[in-house]
Design a protein around this motif. Structure first.
Motif, PDB file in Angstrom:
ATOM      1  N   ARG A   1       0.925  -1.123   0.060  1.00  0.00           N
ATOM      2  CA  ARG A   1       0.061  -0.139   0.151  1.00  0.00           C
ATOM      3  C   ARG A   1       0.756   1.145  -0.031  1.00  0.00           C
ATOM      4  N   CYS A   2       2.197   1.109   0.033  1.00  0.00           N
ATOM      5  CA  CYS A   2       3.157   2.351   0.069  1.00  0.00           C
ATOM      6  C   CYS A   2       3.113   2.711  -1.259  1.00  0.00           C
ATOM      7  N   LEU A   3       3.662   4.162  -1.476  1.00  0.00           N
ATOM      8  CA  LEU A   3       3.790   4.653  -2.886  1.00  0.00           C
ATOM      9  C   LEU A   3       5.071   4.216  -3.452  1.00  0.00           C
ATOM     10  N   TYR A   4       5.935   3.790  -2.620  1.00  0.00           N
ATOM     11  CA  TYR A   4       7.209   3.504  -3.298  1.00  0.00           C
ATOM     12  C   TYR A   4       7.496   1.834  -2.775  1.00  0.00           C
ATOM     13  N   GLY A   5       8.225   0.957  -3.923  1.00  0.00           N
ATOM     14  CA  GLY A   5       8.818  -0.127  -3.092  1.00  0.00           C
ATOM     15  C   GLY A   5       8.501  -1.457  -3.757  1.00  0.00           C
ATOM     16  N   GLY A   6       6.968  -1.449  -3.501  1.00  0.00           N
ATOM     17  CA  GLY A   6       6.444  -2.707  -4.015  1.00  0.00           C
ATOM     18  C   GLY A   6       6.842  -3.997  -2.804  1.00  0.00           C
ATOM     19  N   ALA A   7       6.417  -5.033  -3.149  1.00  0.00           N
ATOM     20  CA  ALA A   7       6.736  -6.369  -2.218  1.00  0.00           C
ATOM     21  C   ALA A   7       7.946  -6.939  -2.389  1.00  0.00           C
ATOM     22  N   PRO A   8       8.601  -7.777  -1.683  1.00  0.00           N
ATOM     23  CA  PRO A   8       9.854  -8.380  -1.825  1.00  0.00           C
ATOM     24  C   PRO A   8      10.140  -8.973  -3.324  1.00  0.00           C
ATOM     25  N   ALA A   9      11.041  -8.891  -3.601  1.00  0.00           N
ATOM     26  CA  ALA A   9      11.540  -9.763  -4.876  1.00  0.00           C
ATOM     27  C   ALA A   9      10.212  -9.792  -5.810  1.00  0.00           C
ATOM     28  N   PRO A  10       9.789  -8.690  -6.433  1.00  0.00           N
ATOM     29  CA  PRO A  10       8.851  -8.710  -7.381  1.00  0.00           C
ATOM     30  C   PRO A  10       9.031  -9.519  -8.537  1.00  0.00           C
ATOM     31  N   GLY A  11       7.970 -10.056  -8.692  1.00  0.00           N
ATOM     32  CA  GLY A  11       7.915 -11.166 -10.168  1.00  0.00           C
ATOM     33  C   GLY A  11       8.408 -12.674  -9.542  1.00  0.00           C
TER      34      GLY A  11
ATOM     35  N   ILE B   1       2.174 -14.480  -5.265  1.00  0.00           N
ATOM     36  CA  ILE B   1       3.086 -13.723  -6.529  1.00  0.00           C
ATOM     37  C   ILE B   1       3.235 -12.200  -6.126  1.00  0.00           C
ATOM     38  N   SER B   2       4.561 -11.996  -5.921  1.00  0.00           N
ATOM     39  CA  SER B   2       5.020 -10.592  -5.386  1.00  0.00           C
ATOM     40  C   SER B   2       5.334  -9.896  -6.705  1.00  0.00           C
ATOM     41  N   THR B   3       4.872  -8.554  -6.526  1.00  0.00           N
ATOM     42  CA  THR B   3       5.027  -7.396  -7.395  1.00  0.00           C
ATOM     43  C   THR B   3       5.121  -6.074  -7.076  1.00  0.00           C
ATOM     44  N   ASP B   4       5.862  -5.263  -7.827  1.00  0.00           N
ATOM     45  CA  ASP B   4       6.202  -3.822  -7.573  1.00  0.00           C
ATOM     46  C   ASP B   4       5.075  -2.908  -8.258  1.00  0.00           C
ATOM     47  N   LEU B   5       4.205  -3.463  -8.991  1.00  0.00           N
ATOM     48  CA  LEU B   5       3.157  -2.715  -9.442  1.00  0.00           C
ATOM     49  C   LEU B   5       2.163  -2.331  -8.382  1.00  0.00           C
TER      50      LEU B   5
ATOM     51  N   ASP C   1      -1.680 -21.125 -13.385  1.00  0.00           N
ATOM     52  CA  ASP C   1      -0.650 -21.773 -12.666  1.00  0.00           C
ATOM     53  C   ASP C   1       0.155 -20.488 -11.980  1.00  0.00           C
ATOM     54  N   PRO C   2       0.291 -20.528 -10.716  1.00  0.00           N
ATOM     55  CA  PRO C   2       0.760 -19.243 -10.037  1.00  0.00           C
ATOM     56  C   PRO C   2       2.207 -19.179 -10.442  1.00  0.00           C
ATOM     57  N   SER C   3       2.996 -20.310 -10.866  1.00  0.00           N
ATOM     58  CA  SER C   3       4.537 -20.104 -11.550  1.00  0.00           C
ATOM     59  C   SER C   3       4.244 -19.361 -12.620  1.00  0.00           C
ATOM     60  N   GLU C   4       3.713 -19.804 -13.412  1.00  0.00           N
ATOM     61  CA  GLU C   4       3.406 -19.075 -14.568  1.00  0.00           C
ATOM     62  C   GLU C   4       3.038 -17.651 -14.624  1.00  0.00           C
ATOM     63  N   ILE C   5       2.118 -17.371 -13.772  1.00  0.00           N
ATOM     64  CA  ILE C   5       1.680 -15.946 -13.500  1.00  0.00           C
ATOM     65  C   ILE C   5       2.770 -15.304 -13.025  1.00  0.00           C
ATOM     66  N   ALA C   6       3.830 -15.749 -12.189  1.00  0.00           N
ATOM     67  CA  ALA C   6       4.612 -15.017 -11.649  1.00  0.00           C
ATOM     68  C   ALA C   6       5.556 -14.730 -12.556  1.00  0.00           C
ATOM     69  N   ARG C   7       5.885 -15.635 -13.662  1.00  0.00           N
ATOM     70  CA  ARG C   7       6.777 -15.215 -14.837  1.00  0.00           C
ATOM     71  C   ARG C   7       6.226 -14.048 -15.485  1.00  0.00           C
ATOM     72  N   LEU C   8       4.875 -13.934 -15.763  1.00  0.00           N
ATOM     73  CA  LEU C   8       4.371 -12.914 -16.416  1.00  0.00           C
ATOM     74  C   LEU C   8       4.783 -11.578 -15.768  1.00  0.00           C
ATOM     75  N   PHE C   9       4.485 -11.605 -14.362  1.00  0.00           N
ATOM     76  CA  PHE C   9       4.727 -10.477 -13.649  1.00  0.00           C
ATOM     77  C   PHE C   9       6.109 -10.111 -13.475  1.00  0.00           C
ATOM     78  N   ALA C  10       7.162 -11.118 -13.931  1.00  0.00           N
ATOM     79  CA  ALA C  10       8.455 -10.655 -13.727  1.00  0.00           C
ATOM     80  C   ALA C  10       9.060  -9.896 -14.756  1.00  0.00           C
ATOM     81  N   VAL C  11       8.267  -9.541 -15.986  1.00  0.00           N
ATOM     82  CA  VAL C  11       8.730  -8.920 -17.045  1.00  0.00           C
ATOM     83  C   VAL C  11       7.866  -7.820 -17.240  1.00  0.00           C
ATOM     84  N   ARG C  12       8.423  -6.824 -17.806  1.00  0.00           N
ATOM     85  CA  ARG C  12       7.948  -5.397 -17.938  1.00  0.00           C
ATOM     86  C   ARG C  12       7.520  -5.541 -19.483  1.00  0.00           C
ATOM     87  N   PRO C  13       6.443  -4.824 -19.932  1.00  0.00           N
ATOM     88  CA  PRO C  13       5.665  -3.729 -19.116  1.00  0.00           C
ATOM     89  C   PRO C  13       4.933  -4.278 -17.856  1.00  0.00           C
TER      90      PRO C  13
END
Length: 346
Positions: A294-304, A312-316, A334-346
């Motif tokens: 909920r912070c404006l900066y930083g995201g959760a640990p180890a995004p993606g 699944i962790s993200t900095d979005l 699949d959570p691991s596949e979703i995490a892979r999608l969250f690991a790439v930008r945009p």
């Protein structure tokens, strides 16, 4: 020499609003633009006339389809006018879809009614079976209405046209232009509810400015990786945490057939223990869980990454993580596949 072509897609919002009467049409909104850009052929399409709090998945898909159609028909750039409340979500959705394929289908569009939302799963461009890359695409709005003192809509629209007519803009993906500033769709967010300078990109700052000499980009385009998403899959829910949160809301969402849950944690991924246990149970029920902050900066640990608890962790931010999860669910659960999608930008 033929004129360059710029398409303007309108959706309503404060930029088209008056204190009395209905919203302006696209033709009314851009009445002076041809005098400002005499060497540009300007096309108009009214997609809808709503406040952006009323945008649905159906409207999002129609905006995306209209942008594809514009570039397929030869536009050099596209500007979308939009309400500011959800401008960042539409911008990010379009950015994720900016290198996608148009489905060749006998049905132009199939609407599946679910939870009050319509889910378009194929483009209206049913004659086309190819990827259509977005050229320069810009989304903008206004913080003051058309007949307010100090209306900012025309200045933002003119700046947006300049950015959309700059060929190198395309390499940055979909851009948001407000108050002379150019922002990446992934980074921009509304930080003030009523001030003119309402938008910022907390992690990066603006990537450019629009000034008297034109468009000035400050950084090189970021790396971009794309997935072939096929739909926005609702319902995906967003929870903001606080002191003494428990398991009730999570369990209610799972029982209500939520397809995915995004959680804005406290600080750096911290959650009340009772909530953690309920979220683990959600994963066992095949409901993916994405954690941000909920912070404006930083995201959760180890995004993606897929953290030990299965989240699944993200900095979005929460609202953009929700958009990406809705799209990700169209290709995998699949959570691991979703995490892979969250690991790439945009």
């Amino acid at each position: 020499m033929s004129k360059r072509r710029l398409d303007i897609l309108t959706t309503g919002g404060t930029i088209a609003s008056k204190a009395r009467g209905g919203m302006l049409s696209g033709e009314e909104l851009i009445a002076d633009l041809e005098n400002i850009f005499p060497d540009v052929e300007i096309g108009i399409k009214d997609i809808c006339r709503v406040g952006s709090s009323q945008i649905t998945t159906h409207i999002l898909w129609e905006i995306r389809t209209s942008v594809q159609e514009s570039f397929y028909m030869g536009a050099d750039g596209v500007v979308i006018t939009h309400g500011t409340d959800t401008l960042e979500e539409t911008a990010y959705f379009l950015d994720l879809m900016s290198n996608s394929k148009v489905s060749k289908s006998a049905e132009a569009e199939e609407d599946v009614s679910a939870f009050g939302q319509s889910i378009p799963i194929a483009s209206t461009m049913h004659e086309v079976d190819a990827k259509i890359h977005f050229g320069p695409t810009v989304i903008t709005g206004a913080m003051r209405g058309f007949d307010d003192i100090g209306y900012d809509g025309m200045a933002n629209l003119i700046d947006s046209c300049r950015v959309a007519l700059e060929p190198k803009s395309a390499a940055y993906g979909v851009l948001a232009v407000m108050n002379n500033k150019v922002h990446l769709a992934r980074e921009v967010t509304k930080i003030h509810s009523w001030m003119l300078d309402a938008f910022d990109s907390p992690a990066t700052g603006p990537i450019g400015y629009v000034g008297p000499q034109g468009v000035d980009f400050l950084v090189n385009p970021p790396p971009r990786t794309f997935c072939e998403y096929t739909a926005l899959v609702p319902p995906v829910d967003l929870i903001k945490t606080g002191i003494a949160f428990d398991e009730r809301m999570v369990r209610m969402l799972v029982e209500g057939q939520s397809r995915g849950i995004v959680v804005e944690s406290m600080g750096y991924g911290h959650l009340p223990q009772r909530m953690v246990e309920a979220l683990k149970d959600a994963i066992k029920s095949n409901v993916p869980v994405v954690v941000t902050t909920r912070c404006l900066y930083g995201g959760a640990p180890a995004p993606g990454t897929l953290i030990d608890a299965g989240f699944i962790s993200t900095d979005l931010n929460g609202q953009k993580a929700r958009i990406k999860l809705m799209l990700a669910l169209s290709v995998t659960n699949d959570p691991s596949e979703i995490a892979r999608l969250f690991a790439v930008r945009p």
